[in-house]
Structure formats: C-alpha cells, structure tokens
Design a protein around this motif. Structure first.
Motif, short mmCIF file in Angstrom:
data_model
loop_
_atom_site.label_atom_id
_atom_site.label_comp_id
_atom_site.label_asym_id
_atom_site.label_seq_id
_atom_site.Cartn_x
_atom_site.Cartn_y
_atom_site.Cartn_z
N THR A 156 0.81 -1.21 0.00
CA THR A 156 0.00 0.00 0.00
C THR A 156 0.84 1.27 0.00
N GLY A 157 2.15 1.15 0.23
CA GLY A 157 2.98 2.33 0.34
C GLY A 157 2.92 2.97 1.71
N TYR A 158 2.15 2.37 2.61
CA TYR A 158 2.05 2.93 3.97
C TYR A 158 3.39 2.82 4.68
N GLN A 159 3.79 3.89 5.32
CA GLN A 159 4.99 3.92 6.13
C GLN A 159 4.61 4.30 7.56
N PRO A 160 5.05 3.55 8.54
CA PRO A 160 4.73 3.89 9.93
C PRO A 160 5.25 5.28 10.27
N PRO A 161 4.52 6.02 11.11
CA PRO A 161 4.98 7.35 11.49
C PRO A 161 6.31 7.29 12.24
N LYS A 162 7.16 8.27 11.99
CA LYS A 162 8.49 8.28 12.59
C LYS A 162 8.52 9.17 13.83
N SER A 163 8.94 8.56 14.93
CA SER A 163 9.17 9.33 16.15
C SER A 163 10.59 9.87 16.14
N ARG A 164 10.88 10.82 17.00
CA ARG A 164 12.24 11.35 17.11
C ARG A 164 12.48 11.87 18.52
N GLY A 165 13.73 11.95 18.88
CA GLY A 165 14.07 12.46 20.20
C GLY A 165 13.61 11.52 21.29
N ASN A 166 13.27 12.10 22.43
CA ASN A 166 12.85 11.34 23.61
C ASN A 166 11.67 12.06 24.23
N PHE A 167 10.46 11.56 23.94
CA PHE A 167 9.27 12.25 24.44
C PHE A 167 9.24 12.27 25.97
N GLY A 168 9.61 11.16 26.60
CA GLY A 168 9.62 11.12 28.06
C GLY A 168 10.47 12.22 28.66
N LYS A 169 11.63 12.45 28.06
CA LYS A 169 12.52 13.53 28.51
C LYS A 169 11.86 14.88 28.28
N GLY A 170 11.24 15.05 27.08
CA GLY A 170 10.58 16.32 26.77
C GLY A 170 9.40 16.59 27.69
N TRP A 171 8.67 15.53 28.06
CA TRP A 171 7.53 15.67 28.97
C TRP A 171 8.00 16.19 30.33
N LYS A 172 9.09 15.64 30.81
CA LYS A 172 9.61 16.04 32.11
C LYS A 172 10.16 17.48 32.08
N GLU A 173 10.68 17.89 30.92
CA GLU A 173 11.24 19.24 30.80
C GLU A 173 10.15 20.31 30.77
N GLY A 174 8.95 19.93 30.39
CA GLY A 174 7.87 20.91 30.28
C GLY A 174 7.36 21.37 31.63
N VAL A 175 6.91 22.62 31.68
CA VAL A 175 6.30 23.15 32.90
C VAL A 175 4.78 23.24 32.74
N ALA A 176 4.31 23.12 31.51
CA ALA A 176 2.88 23.09 31.23
C ALA A 176 2.58 21.82 30.45
N HIS A 177 1.48 21.17 30.80
CA HIS A 177 1.17 19.88 30.19
C HIS A 177 -0.30 19.80 29.81
N VAL A 178 -0.56 19.12 28.70
CA VAL A 178 -1.92 18.82 28.26
C VAL A 178 -1.95 17.38 27.81
N GLU A 179 -2.95 16.64 28.25
CA GLU A 179 -3.11 15.25 27.84
C GLU A 179 -4.59 14.95 27.74
N ALA A 180 -5.04 14.45 26.58
CA ALA A 180 -6.48 14.25 26.40
C ALA A 180 -6.76 13.19 25.35
#
Length: 746
Positions: A156-180
C-alpha cells in the motif's frame, strides 16, 4: 485587435458551466443505450453470518425478469476465484461480490436482479426470498482498542509514522502539560450523484462502460483484469462526476456486477445504487486519538505524543496518515507517534477528503489550543512561537512555506487582535461569542500524466487527457493553461477528458490533478509548438530560418519572434500549409519534468490557517458559525474563482465534521442507521454564513514547473478544530468527541 491570451491566475468562468446547467453534461446513469436492462442490488440485512437458502424461482417467473445472479449461479470469472488489487486497494484480500455464501458486513450485496425496467428489477429484488444464519458481529471500536495492531507496509505504500528524540525527557522538561483523548465517528462521503454504471454491449465482448469514478483508467484496469478483457474491449467513460470526495477513487461493486451481467446476458445493463446502499462501502474510519503536549515556560513545545487507533475491515488493512502531521507542523525535538488498526465487521474504509489529516488535525489543533491556555499565551502567538521553518519529520527544507503569512493575513482579516482571552467574556446581546483558530498541512504531490495537444486548420486547439472532473474545475483550469501556452483565446481551446481512449493520467485525488495534468499540458503544448516551428521553417518565409524554439513565443493566435514581434505567422496558416487537417503532439510521461522530481530534495506542502467565530445560545446551547476566514498558501493559484469555490466547499466540510456529520451505528445490528440525506446531517444554506478565503502569495519554483500546489484538501484542515476551540472560548466547555452536538454542551 489584440486578443486576451493570458489566463493563468485570472478568475475565469467554468467552461463546462453551460453543459451542467442545461443538462448537456451526462453522468453515469444518464447514458441511454438501446435494448438496455436494469440491475438492482439486493443487500444483506445482517452484519455477519451466511446465506442458507435463496429461492429465485418466483422472481424468475415474473414477466420481464431476465436473471437473478447470486453466489449460486455466478459465472466463473477471475474475481470469483482469487483476490484482486486495484490501484489503491489496501493490503489484504479485497471483497468479491457474490463470491460465496459468507456475509462480512451489513448491506453486503448478495444478489443482482436484472429485468427489463428499473421498477420491475426493484420490485423483484424486494420479494426475492433469502434465508440467513446470523452469528455475533463486532462493530464497536472502543471495545477493541486492546486488540489493535500495527499495520505492515505491504503493497500500500504505507509507512509507519516516525518518532524522534525522547518524548519522556521532553515531557519532564515541560512546565505546562496537556493530555487528552479525542474521537470522531465514521463519516460517509454522500456525493450528490449515487454510484452507477451503464454498460453498453457492442457485441463480441466489446463494451462501452459509463462509470461513476474518479479514475477511468482504474476502473478499466480492474475490469480487464477480472474479466480477461483487452483494453479495447473495455472502454471506460467518465466525463462528469457528481462529487466524489474520495469515494470514487476505488471502483465500487456495481461496476463489477454491471459488467458481469452484460457479458452473461449479452445485453446492455445499468446498475445504480440507492442512497442507502451508498453506506455499504467506504467511509472515513472511526478514529480514537490520544494527544499529550508539554511546553517550557516560554511556550516552546518540549514534547509531542500523538497516538491513534482506527477501524478497518476483517479482510483489508486500510491505513491513513493520521498522526504524521503532528511531527512536522510545529517545531519540537521530542515527538512520539503511533498508529494502529482494529478489525471490525464493517466494509473497508476509504479515503475521504483530506484522509488522515482531517482526523489528526482535529486532535492536534484542539490540544494546541488547550496548551496555549495552559501556557498563558494567545493561541495564535503560541503557534507562531512554535513555527517550524524545516520539515523535521523528513529532515528536509520546505520548497516553500508561507504559513506565517497565513497566520498574519488571516488574523488581520478576521480582527483577531480584538479577541479577549477569557472563555465566556465576549457576547453579542444574549449570545455567547467565541473565536477559535486552527490550521493544517497537506502534501503537494505530482504524478506523471500524459496529454495530447492538437491544432486544426481552423486554429482550434484540442487538448486531451484521460483525467477526471469531479466538480473541482479541471475542465476550466486545463483550458486556461493550454490557451496561455499556445497564445490562443480561451474560446479557441477545448479540453477533453474522462475516457480511457485518451492519453493516460492518474486518478483525480490527493490534490495532485492540477499540478500533474496542468504541467503535462504545458509539456504537450511545448511539443506542439516545436512541430509548428518546424512546419513554419518549411514554408516560404525567412523569418523563422535557423530559429530555435526558445526564440519563439505564442501570442494573439500567432507564432512570433521574441526579438521582433512583427515577424509572425498565424497558427492556422501554418497548419493549413502542412496539407494536414491538424498538427498534434503528446508529452512523454516517463520523460516529463514531473518524473524527474524524485527523490525529493525538499518537503513540498500546502498550508492554511483558519479563524472561526461562533455564537452560542447559553440556554439552548445551539451553535451557529457566523464567520470563517481561511488563509491558504498553496503555491500558484491557477483560477482564483474555481479555487475559492474549492476552499468554500472545504470549509463547509469542516463545519459538518465539527457539528453534524456522523454515521450512527446501531451495534445490535451492525448497521449504520441514518443512511439517507434526511438523517445523515450535512450543512445546508441556512447553516453557512460569511466565509472569507485568502490566497496568500507563495511562489515556488521547486515544487513543479508551474509552481502549483493542490487546494482541494488543505482548505478543510483546521476548520473542525477551530470550531471546537471557538466553542470553548464561548462557553468554557471543551468537547473532544466529534461532532459537537447540543447534548454534549448541555
């Protein structure tokens, strides 16, 4: 007298307008051929199980009934023996109509009654006796999240979406968070023209097939493969299509049933689907999404997590790019993306206007609005602070990106600076007023296409390609491009399309037709110009001796030297001197400039920014969208008039997605219950108020020679999210389940 020959970029009336308003435009079910029979599809009342008995004898006894086709007596064609793949079929084993007794989904075609008249076929279908053995079905996505799986790339030509960096690290670095969590229900295309196929029997298995499709060559490919016919035996014609929105990208089952009946009965046959049966194939899949954002104190995003689960059928893996846009639209180093499928007892979903992006942009844009509030920033300012100057997902520079202009010009037109931040703080009398915004990004894709250009002895230019017209203005913009390319008045140009006897072109979809076919029109006209120059050099004239094509321009119905416009020849005189009735040329698809665009050195996309005003009755919680400003950056705009109409339609679609559109499934029966235009709610005139469309100036010499980016889909993006954000601004109520109906606000 100087004639107007500069048409590209000018607002031009539709050249096919007169044919449409006078009835001259023929659609698939309007081709009346002699000695024609009518087929009526019988649909399954159950969602899963098998047929245990069919008693066709009483129906066949009715005078005028010619045949009842079912799995018990269908001819032994290829599609009854093995699975097939059309051009856009997803991975898996495609559905084969009337193949066996198994029922895979509600409204599945189980028989075809063919009779002398439509009325008789319909009546006979209603009294055909069929017994079923029903088994338990699964149609509820929320109950199968844990069963969801990651689709493979496959064919089908479908390619899985590519992640990058470290989301867990970025989440901890943030002072404001949204999750829904976000969700929207299945939606159906519901074009005005129902699907139909008229097959004209010409004898000896030669057929003219008039099909409702977005790709005549795709329908031909399927028919030739399934029935073992040559291309000459299976000519497919689709001159006009009454709306598609993606539903016509894949050939639907009425095409196969009509061709099968015609070949078996050796008669012309028409099969038309009812509005209810339009809900038996293809839809925007129900999708459930999770978005988490983290931001630093200055409002810059430190982490993005976007995960989606969508439905697919039991027999195919239908995939969309739902979450990938979140990895490229905004600047962020830490991005985690995921996408999974859950198999249900439904027909395979199908691309629907801005597939994937329309769903994903809702979740992303609502989450961005929530994060703007969490970070204490204006939603527009928050987006500007997180503006991405480079496509981080592909690690490529953009060929062009004028989204920042879209933000500024759209906001200025809307009056965004007058917005007060506090939800519920703006009123118009008793009504709550809310202002919200959103935006989006869509691929600027091109595909090689073939075009033929022919100039006759009267000076009339005919340009032809087998592409389709689904109401977007293809007839008109191709006529404009050809007229300007050859320096002719638009009245002296005819563009012909929608026939497999014409040069081959890709499906009309993905917002690639204008760029793909339009650039090929230029190439074909250039090839024609070279032939005209060679003929002129044979004539008794020294003006063009030893002249190269680069030294010539076509204007005012003439071929003339760029260095001296007084040295010119009238084009029709050149053709007449050739002794031929016409001079024609065709571009070479495989050698076209479009084919040389890969591998990409740039990320090529269109962008938009949407600003929405809603007014909400605080007692009844009824929502009216009173103003929309949509600023679009889509490269060179060929025709502002038809382009504006496309964006207007996109906005209306976005409003429907936000407030009305959902295919309501009764899971007890596994059936969509609101299968009519009366109950499947879409916006009508009374729902639509002021819509302003801004085309932001964007020059792009890298995306393709003409600098075109498609606009049919990008204009829809961000609209539903902006409506949801405006409703929150008006009421303080955040709704993340589309559509936003009154019960969710009360």
């Amino acid at each position: 007298m100087t004639l107007q020959t500069d048409y590209i970029g000018k607002p031009t009336n539709r050249v096919d307008g007169p044919a449409k308003v006078t009835g001259g435009a023929k659609y698939a079910a309007e081709y009346n051929v002699p000695n024609m029979l009518y087929g009526y599809v019988v649909s399954s009342p159950i969602a899963k199980g098998k047929i245990t008995k069919i008693d066709a004898a009483p129906v066949l006894a009715l005078a005028g009934v010619q045949q009842v086709f079912s799995h018990e007596n269908v001819p032994h064609y290829a599609f009854f023996d093995r699975s097939y793949q059309d051009e856009i079929a997803p991975g898996g084993s495609p559905f084969r109509p009337l193949y066996d007794a198994e029922i895979k989904f509600s409204l599945q075609p189980v028989a075809l009654v063919v009779a002398d008249t439509f009325e008789l076929a319909r009546y006979a279908a209603s009294v055909l006796y069929i017994e079923y053995e029903e088994v338990a079905h699964e149609t509820k996505l929320s109950q199968h999240i844990d069963d969801a799986y990651e689709p493979g790339t496959g064919k089908t030509g479908y390619q899985p979406p590519k992640s990058r960096g470290n989301f867990g690290k970025g989440w901890k670095e943030g002072v404001a968070h949204v999750e829904a969590q976000f969700s929207h229900h299945a939606q159906h295309h519901n074009p005005m023209e129902n699907f139909a196929t008229t097959v004209e029997w010409l004898g000896d298995k030669y057929l003219n097939i008039y099909d409702k499709t977005q790709g005549a060559f795709n329908s031909q490919l399927l028919v030739t493969k399934i029935f073992g016919l040559s291309k000459e035996q299976a000519r497919v014609v689709s001159k006009y299509t009454g709306g598609g929105f993606g539903s016509g990208l894949r050939p639907q089952y009425q095409l196969l049933l009509a061709v099968m009946a015609s070949l078996e009965l050796e008669r012309s046959v028409r099969v038309s689907l009812t509005r209810e049966q339009m809900f038996s194939f293809g839809h925007r899949p129900e999708t459930m999404q999770h978005v988490a954002l983290a931001a630093a104190a200055d409002g810059s995003l430190t982490g993005i997590n976007h995960f989606a689960v969508a439905e697919t059928s039991q027999f195919e893996d239908f995939t969309e790019n739902v979450v990938g846009w979140s990895g490229m639209l905004y600047d962020c180093k830490n991005v985690a993306l995921g996408y999974r499928l859950a198999k249900l007892d439904v027909y395979t979903p199908l691309d629907m206007r801005a597939p994937g992006a329309a769903s994903g942009s809702i979740a992303l844009e609502i989450a961005m609005d929530e994060m703007a509030y969490a970070a204490g920033l204006d939603p527009l300012e928050f987006r500007i602070r997180n503006y991405s100057d480079r496509d981080q997902a592909q690690d490529l520079p953009y060929s062009s990106k004028a989204l920042r202009k879209c933000y500024h010009e759209g906001a200025a037109k809307f009056g965004w600076e007058k917005r007060t931040a506090e939800p519920g703080s703006m009123r118009d009398g008793n009504l709550l007023v809310g202002w919200g915004m959103g935006g989006g990004v869509w691929d600027a894709t091109t595909k090689p296409a073939t075009v033929r250009a022919s100039l006759d002895a009267d000076g009339h230019l005919t340009v032809s390609s087998g592409t389709n017209e689904i109401g977007t203005g293809t007839y008109t913009i191709m006529t404009q491009i050809a007229a300007e390319s050859m320096g002719l008045p638009i009245e002296a140009v005819t563009f012909v399309l929608g026939d497999t006897e014409l040069p081959e072109s890709p499906l009309q979809g993905g917002s690639w037709t204008a760029a793909s076919v339009g650039n090929s029109v230029v190439e074909a006209c250039a090839a024609l110009g070279e032939k005209l120059l060679k003929q002129a050099q044979k004539m008794d004239s020294l003006a063009f001796k030893d002249v190269k094509i680069e030294d010539v321009q076509f204007a005012n119905g003439q071929m003339r030297l760029r260095s001296d416009s007084t040295k010119a020849m009238v084009l029709r005189d050149v053709v007449q001197a050739s002794g031929e009735g016409k001079i024609e040329a065709q571009n070479a698809k495989e050698k076209s400039k479009l084919a040389a665009l890969k591998p990409p050195k740039y990320s090529m996309h269109a962008h938009n920014a949407v600003f929405v005003e809603v007014k909400v009755d605080p007692d009844l919680m009824t929502v009216h969208v009173t103003r929309v400003v949509n600023a679009v950056a889509a490269g060179r705009i060929l025709n502002p008039k038809t382009a504006r109409s496309q964006v207007l339609g996109s906005v209306v679609w976005g409003l429907g997605m936000a407030l009305m559109e959902e295919s309501v499934m009764d899971h007890r029966f596994g059936r969509y219950m609101n299968h009519s235009l009366a109950e499947y709610h879409v916006p009508v005139n009374a729902d639509i108020h002021d819509i302003d469309v801004i085309f932001v100036n964007e020059e792009d010499d890298k995306v393709n020679p003409l600098g075109i980016k498609g606009i049919g889909e990008v204009g829809m993006l961000g609209v539903a999210g902006a409506v949801a954000n405006a409703i929150y601004h008006a009421t303080g109520k955040r709704v993340r389940d589309m559509p936003i109906t009154v019960d969710k606000l009360l």
